[in-house]
Scaffold this motif. Sequence first.
Motif, PDB file in Angstrom:
ATOM      1  N   LYS A   1       0.841  -1.191   0.000  1.00  0.00           N
ATOM      2  CA  LYS A   1       0.000   0.000   0.000  1.00  0.00           C
ATOM      3  C   LYS A   1       0.882   1.248   0.000  1.00  0.00           C
ATOM      4  O   LYS A   1       1.794   1.375   0.810  1.00  0.00           O
ATOM      5  N   ILE A   2       0.573   2.149  -0.944  1.00  0.00           N
ATOM      6  CA  ILE A   2       1.272   3.431  -1.053  1.00  0.00           C
ATOM      7  C   ILE A   2       0.194   4.503  -0.977  1.00  0.00           C
ATOM      8  O   ILE A   2      -0.534   4.722  -1.942  1.00  0.00           O
ATOM      9  N   ASP A   3       0.049   5.127   0.178  1.00  0.00           N
ATOM     10  CA  ASP A   3      -1.014   6.104   0.413  1.00  0.00           C
ATOM     11  C   ASP A   3      -2.370   5.479   0.065  1.00  0.00           C
ATOM     12  O   ASP A   3      -2.757   4.510   0.681  1.00  0.00           O
ATOM     13  N   ALA A   4      -3.076   5.979  -0.945  1.00  0.00           N
ATOM     14  CA  ALA A   4      -4.404   5.472  -1.296  1.00  0.00           C
ATOM     15  C   ALA A   4      -4.355   4.380  -2.369  1.00  0.00           C
ATOM     16  O   ALA A   4      -5.380   3.845  -2.768  1.00  0.00           O
ATOM     17  N   LEU A   5      -3.170   4.014  -2.819  1.00  0.00           N
ATOM     18  CA  LEU A   5      -3.002   3.012  -3.872  1.00  0.00           C
ATOM     19  C   LEU A   5      -2.550   1.690  -3.265  1.00  0.00           C
ATOM     20  O   LEU A   5      -1.599   1.650  -2.486  1.00  0.00           O
TER      21      LEU A   5
ATOM     22  N   TYR B   1      -7.357   2.212  -6.133  1.00  0.00           N
ATOM     23  CA  TYR B   1      -7.099   3.555  -5.626  1.00  0.00           C
ATOM     24  C   TYR B   1      -8.369   4.022  -4.927  1.00  0.00           C
ATOM     25  O   TYR B   1      -9.447   4.013  -5.530  1.00  0.00           O
ATOM     26  N   THR B   2      -8.244   4.395  -3.651  1.00  0.00           N
ATOM     27  CA  THR B   2      -9.404   4.776  -2.849  1.00  0.00           C
ATOM     28  C   THR B   2      -9.357   6.261  -2.541  1.00  0.00           C
ATOM     29  O   THR B   2      -8.339   6.790  -2.112  1.00  0.00           O
ATOM     30  N   MET B   3     -10.506   6.914  -2.791  1.00  0.00           N
ATOM     31  CA  MET B   3     -10.670   8.348  -2.490  1.00  0.00           C
ATOM     32  C   MET B   3     -11.933   8.486  -1.652  1.00  0.00           C
ATOM     33  O   MET B   3     -13.039   8.420  -2.192  1.00  0.00           O
ATOM     34  N   GLY B   4     -11.793   8.586  -0.350  1.00  0.00           N
ATOM     35  CA  GLY B   4     -12.961   8.669   0.521  1.00  0.00           C
ATOM     36  C   GLY B   4     -13.799   7.407   0.427  1.00  0.00           C
ATOM     37  O   GLY B   4     -13.335   6.321   0.726  1.00  0.00           O
ATOM     38  N   ALA B   5     -15.060   7.545  -0.040  1.00  0.00           N
ATOM     39  CA  ALA B   5     -15.964   6.404  -0.152  1.00  0.00           C
ATOM     40  C   ALA B   5     -15.971   5.802  -1.551  1.00  0.00           C
ATOM     41  O   ALA B   5     -16.805   4.958  -1.858  1.00  0.00           O
ATOM     42  N   ALA B   6     -15.052   6.204  -2.415  1.00  0.00           N
ATOM     43  CA  ALA B   6     -15.002   5.697  -3.787  1.00  0.00           C
ATOM     44  C   ALA B   6     -13.683   4.972  -4.039  1.00  0.00           C
ATOM     45  O   ALA B   6     -12.632   5.399  -3.574  1.00  0.00           O
ATOM     46  N   SER B   7     -13.768   3.885  -4.798  1.00  0.00           N
ATOM     47  CA  SER B   7     -12.581   3.134  -5.190  1.00  0.00           C
ATOM     48  C   SER B   7     -12.627   2.844  -6.675  1.00  0.00           C
ATOM     49  O   SER B   7     -13.682   2.519  -7.222  1.00  0.00           O
ATOM     50  N   VAL B   8     -11.479   2.972  -7.315  1.00  0.00           N
ATOM     51  CA  VAL B   8     -11.310   2.574  -8.706  1.00  0.00           C
ATOM     52  C   VAL B   8     -10.388   1.365  -8.686  1.00  0.00           C
ATOM     53  O   VAL B   8      -9.315   1.416  -8.079  1.00  0.00           O
ATOM     54  N   ARG B   9     -10.824   0.274  -9.328  1.00  0.00           N
ATOM     55  CA  ARG B   9     -10.054  -0.972  -9.259  1.00  0.00           C
ATOM     56  C   ARG B   9      -9.792  -1.542 -10.647  1.00  0.00           C
ATOM     57  O   ARG B   9     -10.634  -1.444 -11.541  1.00  0.00           O
ATOM     58  N   LEU B  10      -8.628  -2.134 -10.797  1.00  0.00           N
ATOM     59  CA  LEU B  10      -8.234  -2.808 -12.028  1.00  0.00           C
ATOM     60  C   LEU B  10      -7.677  -4.173 -11.638  1.00  0.00           C
ATOM     61  O   LEU B  10      -6.862  -4.268 -10.710  1.00  0.00           O
ATOM     62  N   SER B  11      -8.134  -5.215 -12.319  1.00  0.00           N
ATOM     63  CA  SER B  11      -7.575  -6.543 -12.058  1.00  0.00           C
ATOM     64  C   SER B  11      -7.411  -7.299 -13.361  1.00  0.00           C
ATOM     65  O   SER B  11      -8.143  -7.071 -14.331  1.00  0.00           O
ATOM     66  N   ASN B  12      -6.428  -8.186 -13.376  1.00  0.00           N
ATOM     67  CA  ASN B  12      -6.157  -9.021 -14.536  1.00  0.00           C
ATOM     68  C   ASN B  12      -5.756 -10.397 -14.038  1.00  0.00           C
ATOM     69  O   ASN B  12      -4.936 -10.514 -13.128  1.00  0.00           O
TER      70      ASN B  12
ATOM     71  N   HIS C   1      -8.742 -12.745 -18.076  1.00  0.00           N
ATOM     72  CA  HIS C   1      -9.875 -11.913 -17.672  1.00  0.00           C
ATOM     73  C   HIS C   1      -9.336 -10.591 -17.121  1.00  0.00           C
ATOM     74  O   HIS C   1      -8.478 -10.587 -16.245  1.00  0.00           O
ATOM     75  N   THR C   2      -9.836  -9.473 -17.658  1.00  0.00           N
ATOM     76  CA  THR C   2      -9.466  -8.149 -17.168  1.00  0.00           C
ATOM     77  C   THR C   2     -10.737  -7.423 -16.748  1.00  0.00           C
ATOM     78  O   THR C   2     -11.750  -7.495 -17.441  1.00  0.00           O
ATOM     79  N   GLU C   3     -10.666  -6.745 -15.612  1.00  0.00           N
ATOM     80  CA  GLU C   3     -11.840  -6.054 -15.077  1.00  0.00           C
ATOM     81  C   GLU C   3     -11.454  -4.684 -14.548  1.00  0.00           C
ATOM     82  O   GLU C   3     -10.452  -4.538 -13.851  1.00  0.00           O
ATOM     83  N   ILE C   4     -12.257  -3.689 -14.885  1.00  0.00           N
ATOM     84  CA  ILE C   4     -12.119  -2.335 -14.345  1.00  0.00           C
ATOM     85  C   ILE C   4     -13.434  -2.013 -13.655  1.00  0.00           C
ATOM     86  O   ILE C   4     -14.512  -2.229 -14.228  1.00  0.00           O
ATOM     87  N   SER C   5     -13.370  -1.526 -12.418  1.00  0.00           N
ATOM     88  CA  SER C   5     -14.605  -1.239 -11.694  1.00  0.00           C
ATOM     89  C   SER C   5     -14.463   0.032 -10.856  1.00  0.00           C
ATOM     90  O   SER C   5     -13.372   0.435 -10.478  1.00  0.00           O
ATOM     91  N   VAL C   6     -15.610   0.642 -10.602  1.00  0.00           N
ATOM     92  CA  VAL C   6     -15.712   1.787  -9.710  1.00  0.00           C
ATOM     93  C   VAL C   6     -16.692   1.385  -8.620  1.00  0.00           C
ATOM     94  O   VAL C   6     -17.811   0.949  -8.917  1.00  0.00           O
ATOM     95  N   VAL C   7     -16.291   1.521  -7.366  1.00  0.00           N
ATOM     96  CA  VAL C   7     -17.136   1.150  -6.237  1.00  0.00           C
ATOM     97  C   VAL C   7     -17.428   2.400  -5.419  1.00  0.00           C
ATOM     98  O   VAL C   7     -16.511   3.118  -5.028  1.00  0.00           O
ATOM     99  N   LEU C   8     -18.702   2.633  -5.156  1.00  0.00           N
ATOM    100  CA  LEU C   8     -19.135   3.773  -4.327  1.00  0.00           C
ATOM    101  C   LEU C   8     -19.810   3.252  -3.078  1.00  0.00           C
ATOM    102  O   LEU C   8     -20.712   2.423  -3.158  1.00  0.00           O
ATOM    103  N   SER C   9     -19.379   3.712  -1.925  1.00  0.00           N
ATOM    104  CA  SER C   9     -19.987   3.304  -0.654  1.00  0.00           C
ATOM    105  C   SER C   9     -20.833   4.439  -0.119  1.00  0.00           C
ATOM    106  O   SER C   9     -20.431   5.605  -0.140  1.00  0.00           O
ATOM    107  N   PHE C  10     -22.012   4.078   0.347  1.00  0.00           N
ATOM    108  CA  PHE C  10     -22.925   5.093   0.904  1.00  0.00           C
ATOM    109  C   PHE C  10     -23.188   4.806   2.364  1.00  0.00           C
ATOM    110  O   PHE C  10     -23.185   3.740   2.828  1.00  0.00           O
TER     111      PHE C  10
END
Length: 105
Positions: A39-43, A69-80, A96-105
């Motif tokens: 982990k490097i800061d938010a990454l 990469y996490t910014m508050g309640a949002a995360s952007v993720r990449l996996s392969n 399989h490659t996946e890009i996702s955006v996760v929002l927490s409420f």
Amino acid sequence: NGPLTVRAATADGYDRTSGSSNTLTTTKSKEEAFGISYKIDALTLTAVHASEKNDGATKTDEQWYGASYTMGAASVRLSNSVVDNEGFTANQEEEHTEISVVLSF
């Protein structure tokens, strides 16, 4: 920054049959896996390798790489992930490659 995390696992067991019966077979299997993340800061960066070998079957290998990469309640993720000899079938590769955006409420 940090920490660096390293994990490893191994398991011996029996395979399950395919189909709806899901019963144990007499085919023994051995699984091994190891992973590392940092982990490097938010990454967060992660890599995992897993392999499985059955009695008399082709060895299956899987490599998985991820970044988030996490910014508050949002995360952007990449996996392969790449699987060699998928389903213990020689020369059968799956990627399989996946890009996702996760929002927490």
